[in-house]
Design an enzyme around this catalytic site. Sequence first.
Site, PDB file in Angstrom:
ATOM      1  NE  ARG A   1     -32.510   4.719  32.459  1.00  0.00           N
ATOM      2  CZ  ARG A   1     -31.427   4.291  31.817  1.00  0.00           C
ATOM      3  NH1 ARG A   1     -30.233   4.791  32.141  1.00  0.00           N
ATOM      4  NH2 ARG A   1     -31.512   3.360  30.903  1.00  0.00           N
TER       5      ARG A   1
ATOM      6  CD  GLU B   1     -31.611  12.659  31.267  1.00  0.00           C
ATOM      7  OE1 GLU B   1     -31.727  12.166  30.125  1.00  0.00           O
ATOM      8  OE2 GLU B   1     -31.022  12.082  32.190  1.00  0.00           O
TER       9      GLU B   1
ATOM     10  CG  HIS C   1     -28.378  10.502  30.114  1.00  0.00           C
ATOM     11  ND1 HIS C   1     -29.645  10.075  30.400  1.00  0.00           N
ATOM     12  CD2 HIS C   1     -27.638   9.370  29.985  1.00  0.00           C
ATOM     13  CE1 HIS C   1     -29.689   8.766  30.435  1.00  0.00           C
ATOM     14  NE2 HIS C   1     -28.476   8.314  30.182  1.00  0.00           N
TER      15      HIS C   1
END
Length: 423
Positions: A111, A140, A159
């Site tokens: 994370r 993000e 991600h």
Amino acid sequence: MIWLPGKWLRSKYVGVSLVSKTLAVMGFGKVGSEVARRAKGLGMHVIAHDPYAPADRARAIGVQLVSFDEALASADFISLHMPLTPATKKILNDETFAKMKKGVRIVNVARGGVIDEEALVRALDAGIVAQAALDVFTEEPPPKDSKLIQHENVTATPHLGASTTEAQEGVAIEVAEAVVGALKGELSATAVNAPMVPAEVLSELKPYVVLAEKLGRLAVQLVAGGSGVKSVKVSYGSARAPDDLDTRLLRAMITKGVIEPISSVFINLVNADFTAKQRGLQISEERILLDGSPESPVEFIQVQIANVESKFASAISDSGEIRVEGRVKDGVPHLTKVGSFEVDVSLEGSIILCSQVDQPGMIGKVGSVLGEENVNVSFMSVGRIAPRKQAVMAIGVDEQPSKESLKRIGEIPAIQEFVYLRL
């Protein structure tokens, strides 16, 4: 490659030899342990920090659990696999970067929030961190002007994780297969509360898992009265190094074999160790290192129960405990030793053990009694001290003989004792 919103840029990369380098895995769950396993295959020395990781899982793949500070100070590479919690938020910061070796390389696929990104930039500029590889970020997607992803020593990727169409389809198939397998009673490599064993290792151990359970069942049925078992010793003969032999599944199945025949408790991989502890049953393990090629994970498994009386005296070894031993031959579990007597009988169906004086006609006499009742004999083996001396005959049968047939076997003059064992 470096990922920026809407475009990719090529990153500067410096090749680094991994052999003998130390990798610190921070978070030793399923992903962390798989990373550790692969890193060892590349010749790396692997340590791990995880306050919740069981020590036996680490030992099974040759990884040492260490403190957080020791992991930071020792690592050439740090790989993060921890959840984002109040305790792990910005766990890598100016203070922790200062404890690391100069030139450390960091991979974060956990994370984004576990790293203080501004502190990471400072560590990169100072040369404390030589390179960082990231696919997670505090924000993000990260802003276009992010100093972190613009840094020449940072490799960044999106991600995406399980968000792709292919990953979602793969997860759905894996879940469905795991549920079907569990309903069939098969072993699972993905159960979160059972020993975590890779699928390829699980496949290799499968026949030995069956052998382990059946040896446990045989051993406990040889105990007079079937109760009073407080300790079981298991010995594994193997040519593999201890780090390459994970015995947690085998131990769980031996526990299942020992407890289920004498109780109403159902044992599985999840509750085996806990149930044994609840019942005051101690399972100790011993590994016997053998010479030779380690093609198979285990050459033999031996189960011993001490401080009990046996309903079949010939099952008592020279050292005074009930002992049974088995091997896997052509994928099939076999019983190969009872007490001090060598036998060879497939562990399919059920078994009759007879202690007798070795003499001509014994196999025929017992076989005739079983044949008259239409009980099919699958295997028959005789182990003896010497010709015409004490012997043990092991007979594999597909059907359960009647009490009358067993009585007739016991009345054969040369037979001193016998026992019928269900598998």
